[in-house]
Design a protein around this motif. Structure first.
Motif, PDB file in Angstrom:
ATOM      1  N   PHE A  11      41.191  -3.182   2.729  1.00 17.07           N
ATOM      2  CA  PHE A  11      41.185  -3.444   4.178  1.00 17.07           C
ATOM      3  C   PHE A  11      39.957  -2.795   4.828  1.00 17.07           C
ATOM      4  N   LEU A  12      39.669  -1.549   4.423  1.00 19.46           N
ATOM      5  CA  LEU A  12      38.532  -0.833   5.017  1.00 19.46           C
ATOM      6  C   LEU A  12      37.189  -1.483   4.648  1.00 19.46           C
ATOM      7  N   GLN A  13      37.187  -2.199   3.503  1.00 13.31           N
ATOM      8  CA  GLN A  13      35.956  -2.935   3.132  1.00 13.31           C
ATOM      9  C   GLN A  13      35.876  -4.285   3.836  1.00 13.31           C
ATOM     10  N   GLY A  14      36.921  -4.645   4.560  1.00 14.04           N
ATOM     11  CA  GLY A  14      36.929  -5.940   5.237  1.00 14.04           C
ATOM     12  C   GLY A  14      37.325  -7.085   4.320  1.00 14.04           C
ATOM     13  N   ALA A  15      37.864  -6.763   3.139  1.00 22.10           N
ATOM     14  CA  ALA A  15      38.185  -7.818   2.166  1.00 22.10           C
ATOM     15  C   ALA A  15      39.553  -8.458   2.417  1.00 22.10           C
ATOM     16  N   ILE A  16      40.449  -7.755   3.094  1.00 22.41           N
ATOM     17  CA  ILE A  16      41.780  -8.316   3.380  1.00 22.41           C
ATOM     18  C   ILE A  16      42.155  -7.995   4.824  1.00 22.41           C
ATOM     19  N   GLY A  17      43.189  -8.701   5.317  1.00 22.25           N
ATOM     20  CA  GLY A  17      43.678  -8.449   6.670  1.00 22.25           C
ATOM     21  C   GLY A  17      44.674  -7.287   6.681  1.00 22.25           C
ATOM     22  N   PHE A  18      45.020  -6.854   7.876  1.00 20.74           N
ATOM     23  CA  PHE A  18      45.903  -5.697   8.028  1.00 20.74           C
ATOM     24  C   PHE A  18      47.267  -5.925   7.364  1.00 20.74           C
TER      25      PHE A  18
END
Ligand SMILES: NC(=O)c1ccc[n+]([C@@H]2O[C@H](COP(=O)([O-])OP(=O)(O)OC[C@H]3O[C@@H](n4cnc5c(N)ncnc54)[C@H](OP(=O)(O)O)[C@@H]3O)[C@@H](O)[C@H]2O)c1
Length: 380
Positions: free
Chosen positions: A333-340
């Motif tokens: 999530f922090l890498q922007g690879a998945i949603g919350f």
């Protein structure tokens, strides 16, 4: 003079621990220090606190800082370096403030070496609580909680008989999204999730607070620290973070620990126990606060707390897998690879198909942790 080692000195808990030490040079001395990859801050800290042994995450960082260290400092790196710092001869207390289950082996090494543990790294207890607590008991080592909720419970329990306790209650602010409905969570951003209303903390625990996985990890942590059955550990949402947690006794008396939300208070208490000394935190002005709010924990709104509780009750490798899947999902999530909301989906997928080992050895825990990480990353 208490001699201290800090694992994770460049992080949120690590820097606040050093701040406590900075204000009490007559009480504490830093003997050893370990950090990850923040070379610039680590070098500053080493020059200020002059530990004898230091370690960083890998050889590349070690090579970068080697020639900038004071001449009398011994430098290590990697997992062995972390263990070397944790088990070093001089320190009597080790603050475990690295993030994640990477802290397990160094915590076990510190216990083996007979050090008092100032425990911030809750993932250690979540991933292998039975091993850590059993070994601490055998070695006569004290696990001093640094997590504010657990420090509060520890203080409220002080001196009371275990059979006098009815329940313990961990309070939680509700995290960054406490005022959002579930259907509003699908498209929240990393920046929004990192914006905690009450506490300034490392990125991983701030996201854990937003999903409330943090409260789930804390339930498991409390189970191991206080030898408390899961059905006597409650959670209550308390948005102001003034009551840090409380204990209810059999006679209906409730003893709570309160104060301004400042992690230097529980950190310092772990360092000075059983004594108390003055600190930098402002006094709590209850007239100014005027009103404290509470609401029931909603296990549908925050499924991660329910999953953690279920894994805790299942025991064994269930909590190892919960923790590992959560660590991977939060990093993604922090890498922007998945949603919350993918964080909880990944965790649910892994814990629901896990084949439990009820009383795992250290090797079995490490294997369950490794497998869960591979599988969690593969879901993506
Ligand atoms: N922050 C809080 O207020 C708070 C409150 C209660 C409990 N806790 C718990 O305390 C622990 C630390 O949290 P935090 O918020 O302080 O985390 P953080 O700010 O992310 O700091 C983590 C620290 O660990 C170091 N580190 C990471 N991987 C490492 C490795 N492989 N080897 C050596 N060092 C490594 C980091 O080094 P670099 O930065 O140099 O890479 C950093 O110093 C967590 O378990 C958290 O749940 C935190």
């Amino acid at each position: 003079m208490k001699r201290i080692a800090v694992l994770g000195s460049t992080g949120s808990i690590g820097t606040q621990t050093l701040d406590v030490v900075r204000h009490h040079p007559d009480h504490f001395k830093i003997e050893a220090m370990a950090a990850g990859r923040n070379a610039a801050l680590f070098l500053e800290q080493v020059h200020e606190f002059r530990p004898r042994k230091v370690s960083v995450q890998d050889k590349e960082v070690a090579d970068r800082i080697r020639h900038q260290l004071p001449g009398d400092v011994e430098l290590f790196y990697g997992d062995e370096g972390l263990i070397e710092v944790a088990a070093n001869q001089e320190a009597e207390l080790v603050v475990t403030a690295v993030v994640g289950s990477v802290g397990l082996q160094s915590t076990l090494a510190a216990i083996e070496a007979g050090k008092t543990i100032g425990l911030a790294n809750k993932e250690t207890l979540v991933t292998a609580g039975h091993l850590v607590t059993a070994r601490a008991k055998e070695k006569g080592v004290m696990l001093m909680p640094i997590d504010s909720e657990h420090s509060a419970i520890f203080q409220c329990l002080n001196g009371e008989a275990p059979e006098a306790i009815r329940s313990i209650t961990l309070t939680g602010s509700g995290g960054s999204f406490r005022d959002k409905r579930r259907d509003e969570l699908a498209h929240v951003t990393i920046e929004q999730a990192l914006n905690h209303p009450n506490w300034s903390m490392g990125a991983k625990i701030t996201i854990d607070s937003a999903t409330m996985a943090n409260k789930g990890l804390e339930i498991i942590e409390a189970h191991w620290l206080f030898d408390m059955p899961y059905d006597r550990i409650n959670v209550l949402i308390h948005p102001e973070s003034i009551i840090h947690s409380f204990v209810e006794y059999q006679d209906g008396s409730i003893i709570a620990q309160m104060g301004v939300p400042d992690m230097r208070v529980p950190i310092q208490y772990a360092l000075t126990y059983p004594n108390r000394i003055q600190n930098q935190a402002p006094s709590l002005n209850l007239a100014q606060v005027a009103k404290l709010n509470f609401r029931e924990m909603d296990y549908e709104r925050y499924p991660m707390v329910r999953y953690a509780r279920e894994c805790g009750k299942a025991g064994g490798t269930a909590t190892t897998v919960f923790n590992a899947a959560n660590e991977v999902a939060v990093a993604l999530f922090l890498q922007g690879a998945i949603g919350f909301l993918d964080i909880e989906r990944i965790v649910y997928q892994l814990i629901s198909k896990h084949e439990l080992i009820a009383v795992p050895s250290l090797e079995e825990i490490q294997e369950a942790d490794r497998l869960a990480r591979t599988e969690a990353a593969a879901i993506l």
